[in-house]
Design an enzyme around this catalytic site. Structure first.
Site, PDB file in Angstrom:
ATOM      1  N   CYS A 163       0.819  -1.213   0.000  1.00  0.00           N
ATOM      2  CA  CYS A 163       0.000   0.000   0.000  1.00  0.00           C
ATOM      3  C   CYS A 163       0.852   1.262   0.000  1.00  0.00           C
ATOM      4  O   CYS A 163       0.506   2.251  -0.656  1.00  0.00           O
ATOM      5  CB  CYS A 163      -0.948  -0.014   1.193  1.00  0.00           C
ATOM      6  SG  CYS A 163      -0.145  -0.098   2.817  1.00  0.00           S
ATOM      7  N   ARG A 189       2.850   6.345  -2.514  1.00  0.00           N
ATOM      8  CA  ARG A 189       3.970   7.204  -2.905  1.00  0.00           C
ATOM      9  C   ARG A 189       4.010   7.380  -4.422  1.00  0.00           C
ATOM     10  O   ARG A 189       4.256   8.475  -4.928  1.00  0.00           O
ATOM     11  CB  ARG A 189       5.288   6.619  -2.382  1.00  0.00           C
ATOM     12  CG  ARG A 189       6.459   7.586  -2.538  1.00  0.00           C
ATOM     13  CD  ARG A 189       7.764   7.003  -2.059  1.00  0.00           C
ATOM     14  NE  ARG A 189       7.879   7.025  -0.613  1.00  0.00           N
ATOM     15  CZ  ARG A 189       7.984   5.951   0.148  1.00  0.00           C
ATOM     16  NH1 ARG A 189       7.959   4.745  -0.410  1.00  0.00           N
ATOM     17  NH2 ARG A 189       8.102   6.050   1.451  1.00  0.00           N
ATOM     18  N   MET A 220       6.326   1.198   8.555  1.00  0.00           N
ATOM     19  CA  MET A 220       4.962   0.690   8.483  1.00  0.00           C
ATOM     20  C   MET A 220       4.032   1.809   8.029  1.00  0.00           C
ATOM     21  O   MET A 220       4.277   2.988   8.301  1.00  0.00           O
ATOM     22  CB  MET A 220       4.505   0.156   9.853  1.00  0.00           C
ATOM     23  CG  MET A 220       5.349  -0.988  10.378  1.00  0.00           C
ATOM     24  SD  MET A 220       5.193  -2.479   9.351  1.00  0.00           S
ATOM     25  CE  MET A 220       6.376  -3.557  10.176  1.00  0.00           C
ATOM     26  N   ASN A 280      27.863  12.372   8.087  1.00  0.00           N
ATOM     27  CA  ASN A 280      29.049  11.941   7.338  1.00  0.00           C
ATOM     28  C   ASN A 280      28.579  11.402   5.987  1.00  0.00           C
ATOM     29  O   ASN A 280      28.432  10.198   5.795  1.00  0.00           O
ATOM     30  CB  ASN A 280      29.803  10.870   8.122  1.00  0.00           C
ATOM     31  CG  ASN A 280      30.253  11.377   9.477  1.00  0.00           C
ATOM     32  OD1 ASN A 280      31.181  12.164   9.571  1.00  0.00           O
ATOM     33  ND2 ASN A 280      29.576  10.955  10.531  1.00  0.00           N
ATOM     34  N   SER A 305      32.195  10.063   3.127  1.00  0.00           N
ATOM     35  CA  SER A 305      33.019   8.847   3.237  1.00  0.00           C
ATOM     36  C   SER A 305      32.829   8.226   4.614  1.00  0.00           C
ATOM     37  O   SER A 305      33.747   8.189   5.421  1.00  0.00           O
ATOM     38  CB  SER A 305      34.501   9.178   2.997  1.00  0.00           C
ATOM     39  OG  SER A 305      34.930  10.209   3.867  1.00  0.00           O
ATOM     40  N   GLU A 322      41.140   0.271   6.624  1.00  0.00           N
ATOM     41  CA  GLU A 322      40.430   0.455   5.356  1.00  0.00           C
ATOM     42  C   GLU A 322      40.266  -0.872   4.620  1.00  0.00           C
ATOM     43  O   GLU A 322      39.392  -1.003   3.764  1.00  0.00           O
ATOM     44  CB  GLU A 322      41.188   1.446   4.468  1.00  0.00           C
ATOM     45  CG  GLU A 322      41.330   2.840   5.049  1.00  0.00           C
ATOM     46  CD  GLU A 322      40.033   3.609   5.041  1.00  0.00           C
ATOM     47  OE1 GLU A 322      39.138   3.233   4.261  1.00  0.00           O
ATOM     48  OE2 GLU A 322      39.908   4.572   5.820  1.00  0.00           O
ATOM     49  N   GLY A 373      36.496  13.268  15.137  1.00  0.00           N
ATOM     50  CA  GLY A 373      36.488  13.930  16.435  1.00  0.00           C
ATOM     51  C   GLY A 373      37.693  14.797  16.714  1.00  0.00           C
ATOM     52  O   GLY A 373      37.943  15.161  17.875  1.00  0.00           O
ATOM     53  N   TRP A 412      25.453  19.887  23.703  1.00  0.00           N
ATOM     54  CA  TRP A 412      24.462  18.843  24.009  1.00  0.00           C
ATOM     55  C   TRP A 412      25.261  17.565  24.238  1.00  0.00           C
ATOM     56  O   TRP A 412      25.527  16.807  23.326  1.00  0.00           O
ATOM     57  CB  TRP A 412      23.481  18.696  22.849  1.00  0.00           C
ATOM     58  CG  TRP A 412      22.217  17.969  23.204  1.00  0.00           C
ATOM     59  CD1 TRP A 412      22.027  16.616  23.203  1.00  0.00           C
ATOM     60  CD2 TRP A 412      20.971  18.541  23.598  1.00  0.00           C
ATOM     61  NE1 TRP A 412      20.744  16.311  23.570  1.00  0.00           N
ATOM     62  CE2 TRP A 412      20.067  17.478  23.819  1.00  0.00           C
ATOM     63  CE3 TRP A 412      20.525  19.841  23.792  1.00  0.00           C
ATOM     64  CZ2 TRP A 412      18.746  17.682  24.213  1.00  0.00           C
ATOM     65  CZ3 TRP A 412      19.211  20.052  24.189  1.00  0.00           C
ATOM     66  CH2 TRP A 412      18.341  18.984  24.396  1.00  0.00           C
ATOM     67  N   ASP A 454      35.375   2.903  20.827  1.00  0.00           N
ATOM     68  CA  ASP A 454      34.834   1.556  20.621  1.00  0.00           C
ATOM     69  C   ASP A 454      33.526   1.578  19.840  1.00  0.00           C
ATOM     70  O   ASP A 454      32.746   2.523  19.923  1.00  0.00           O
ATOM     71  CB  ASP A 454      34.569   0.875  21.969  1.00  0.00           C
ATOM     72  CG  ASP A 454      35.845   0.404  22.650  1.00  0.00           C
ATOM     73  OD1 ASP A 454      36.850   0.206  21.943  1.00  0.00           O
ATOM     74  OD2 ASP A 454      35.830   0.238  23.884  1.00  0.00           O
TER      75      ASP A 454
END
Length: 619
Positions: free
Chosen positions: A59, A64, A80, A332, A335, A392, A540, A571, A610
């Site tokens: 549907c 769409r 959904m 990002n 890359s 990489e 970072g 934040w 990590d």
């Protein structure tokens, strides 16, 4: 979805008839599927040119496609059908303008209109999924609708609707009654700026966004070689990191299904907002100048956007998520990394140690990537370009696996040493094969640095070599050759540059997913505290976190100190079980593709932070 089948049901994919505007309605009788014909999930993806319509022939796909063909607009991807009722905008496909979409509850004083979306809640006939249809006509006390995945038999010739629903008008309010007695119609949605009688956008309760820590029982599951080193991809990861994912493989984090749904909604919505902002930037020289991109590349940037705006394969958004809400830090888009860890290594972790009823929210990432490549217009042979960093290696191999799954041939190039030119000046690899389609792990900014080393006045165009005495090929000699199709496309440097963040804030001020960001420390940022970030910084590096007391909470070093900065509302990440946790979501083909977590003992997530196991806990 309709329960069961009847003898009149047509096989899956059969043309049943047409809705207004000549929009085809297809049978979605999945019980009739030929497994050999539809063995690959990517075959179920419905596209018109580069625009994704949805999953055949559900549907949502029909709704769409109807909006696209008749009005040139689409709504963002949803998990959904019932989730459509929480959306509040449509995207105009020709220019990525964002148009307001209002939701009116069933029983509203605002009457339904032809062309409106009609949305059902999950439950009953539409268990789990909900439903969406198009209102095609108001016919007396009836409303006619067109839809997919309810009926599977051909329509009478000339009939352009699938069902008629009763409309009751009482005390100036309009109520639609379904033909099923076990369903709930949420209401209708109209593209309009008029908000009278419309519903506000629903907000998720803060406690549902909480990230929680958990532990596996230590039975030595991760003491030995739990990753399969005979598998080349897993072996490449082990060569870089060992049989290790984080400091404590028995510790993991959980989020709710509601939190994942909010991440899906936010990722899809923000991707379109970033595209909208990109379009604004590329139409305005004053805005484009803020990105510090060599001016000699501006025409190529605009051509890339004009020709290839739907060719982006994947990116990664970085979020803060906790009881305060969900805020995006950056996109990002150029890359991105972490795909291997999220889509493979943590899936192996879950298989090795997790026995609950939850799931890794990036478990289907490689299949999503393969599906995006199938519809990418990439050439049959793709060169995968990476630098010589050992990390990489597995990132390149993960993408190679997705490309192979999509039916492409590939060759991985580690560094540029293997490349050269033939007698005519065409770029070739070590086997003499022409290089004309590449996927890269390098950031576009690395190529820009090579251009900055040369004065604009020395050359009539971008200084691309077509030969060299020492056969020395540079990155720009590959990525900026006109005949080389590069993924990700050049235009992705715009959403991937943090200079877009103040522009996003100006276009969508106080949006629930955005943080106030400016090119200077404004009065509001002084009150809230702020993060100082270089506009094209990575991993970072060179970030300062400054509190509203002007106290430096954290500071990182790096190679981007000479860049222009932006100043983003402070934040801070939540601290959960001793680590600051950042949520990352992947976009694939412009839509949500999965989630992972990064963790660190400091407030800033860095390259060496990590990857943390994450489980979405089912109710």
């Amino acid at each position: 979805m309709s329960k069961g089948t009847t003898s009149q049901d047509a096989p899956f994919g059969t043309l049943l008839g047409y809705a207004p505007g000549g929009v085809a309605i297809y049978s979605s009788d999945y019980s009739s599927l030929d497994p050999q014909e539809y063995e690959d999930d990517a075959v179920f993806r419905s596209y018109i040119d580069d625009e994704y319509m949805g999953h055949k022939w559900q549907c949502v796909e029909f709704a769409r496609r109807f909006l696209f063909l008749n009005y040139g607009v689409v709504f963002t991807d949803v998990g959904m059908a019932w989730e459509i009722f929480s959306l509040r905008f449509l995207r105009e496909v020709v220019n990525d303008n964002i148009l307001p979409l209002q939701a009116f509850p069933n029983g509203s004083p605002r009457a339904p209109v032809a062309g409106a979306l009609l949305i059902w809640d999950k439950g009953g006939e539409f268990k789990d999924t909900g439903h969406v249809a198009i209102i095609t006509q108001l016919h007396g006390n009836k409303v006619r609708i067109a839809e997919q995945n309810v009926i599977h038999s051909p329509l009478p010739q000339g009939q352009q609707w699938t069902r008629e629903l009763e409309m009751v008008v009482e005390n100036g309010c309009y109520t639609l009654k379904d033909t099923f007695d076990d369903t709930t119609i949420l209401g209708w949605m109209i593209q309009t700026e008029d908000t009278e009688y419309s519903l506000p956008q629903p907000e998720i309760a803060g406690e549902l966004l909480k990230i929680s820590g958990a532990r596996l029982e230590n039975k030595g599951q991760f003491d030995g070689k739990w990753l399969d080193e005979k598998d080349p991809l897993q072996n490449a990861y082990v060569q870089a990191n060992g049989q290790v994912i984080n400091q404590d493989p028995y510790h993991y984090y959980t989020i709710t299904e509601s939190a994942e749904q909010e991440l899906i909604k936010a990722t899809n919505e923000l991707h379109l907002m970033y595209l909208h902002a990109t379009d604004k930037v590329l139409k305005d020289d004053n805005l484009l100048a803020l990105f510090d991109i060599p001016k000699i590349l501006w025409p190529r940037l605009r051509l890339s956007w004009q020709r290839r705006r739907h060719h982006m394969i994947t990116g990664r958004m970085d979020f803060c998520m906790d009881e305060r809400g969900l805020k995006v830090y950056e996109y990002n888009a150029d890359s991105a990394s972490c795909h291997t860890e999220a889509g493979l290594i943590l899936e192996r972790w879950a298989e090795q140690g997790y026995k609950g009823n939850g799931f890794n929210p990036a478990e289907g990432l490689i299949n999503e990537l393969a599906g995006a490549w199938k519809h990418s217009r990439a050439r049959p042979f793709v060169h995968i370009m990476q630098d010589k960093d050992i990390e990489e290696n597995y990132h390149a191999q993960f993408m190679e696996q997705a490309l192979h799954q999509a039916g492409f041939e590939t060759r991985i190039l580690r560094g540029l040493d293997e490349l050269g030119w033939d007698a005519a000046g065409q770029l070739i690899d070590g086997e003499g094969r022409l290089v004309n389609c590449v996927w890269k792990t390098w950031a576009w900014e690395t190529a820009f640095d090579q251009i900055r080393e040369v004065s604009d006045r020395e050359f009539a165009a971008v200084p691309i070599r077509t030969g060299h005495p020492q056969n020395e090929v540079r990155l720009i000699d590959v990525l900026l050759r006109p005949e080389v199709l590069v993924f990700e496309p050049l235009w992705t440097v715009i959403p991937g540059n943090k200079a877009i963040l103040p522009i996003l804030w100006s276009l969508f001020p106080h949006h629930r997913y955005l943080l106030d960001t400016d090119f200077t420390v404004n009065d509001e940022l002084v009150k809230t505290g702020y993060a100082v970030k270089p506009i094209a910084g990575r991993c970072g590096s060179n970030i300062d976190l400054v509190s509203h007391h002007e106290e430096v909470l954290d500071k990182t070093s790096g190679k981007f100190a000479e860049q222009k900065n932006i100043y983003q509302q402070l934040w801070c990440l939540p601290k959960v079980d001793g680590k600051y946790i950042q949520v990352c979501t992947f976009t694939v083909g412009g839509n949500y593709g999965g989630t992972c977590l990064r963790g660190d003992e400091s407030l800033v997530i860095k390259k060496e932070s990590d990857i943390e196991p994450l489980i979405v806990v089912k109710k």
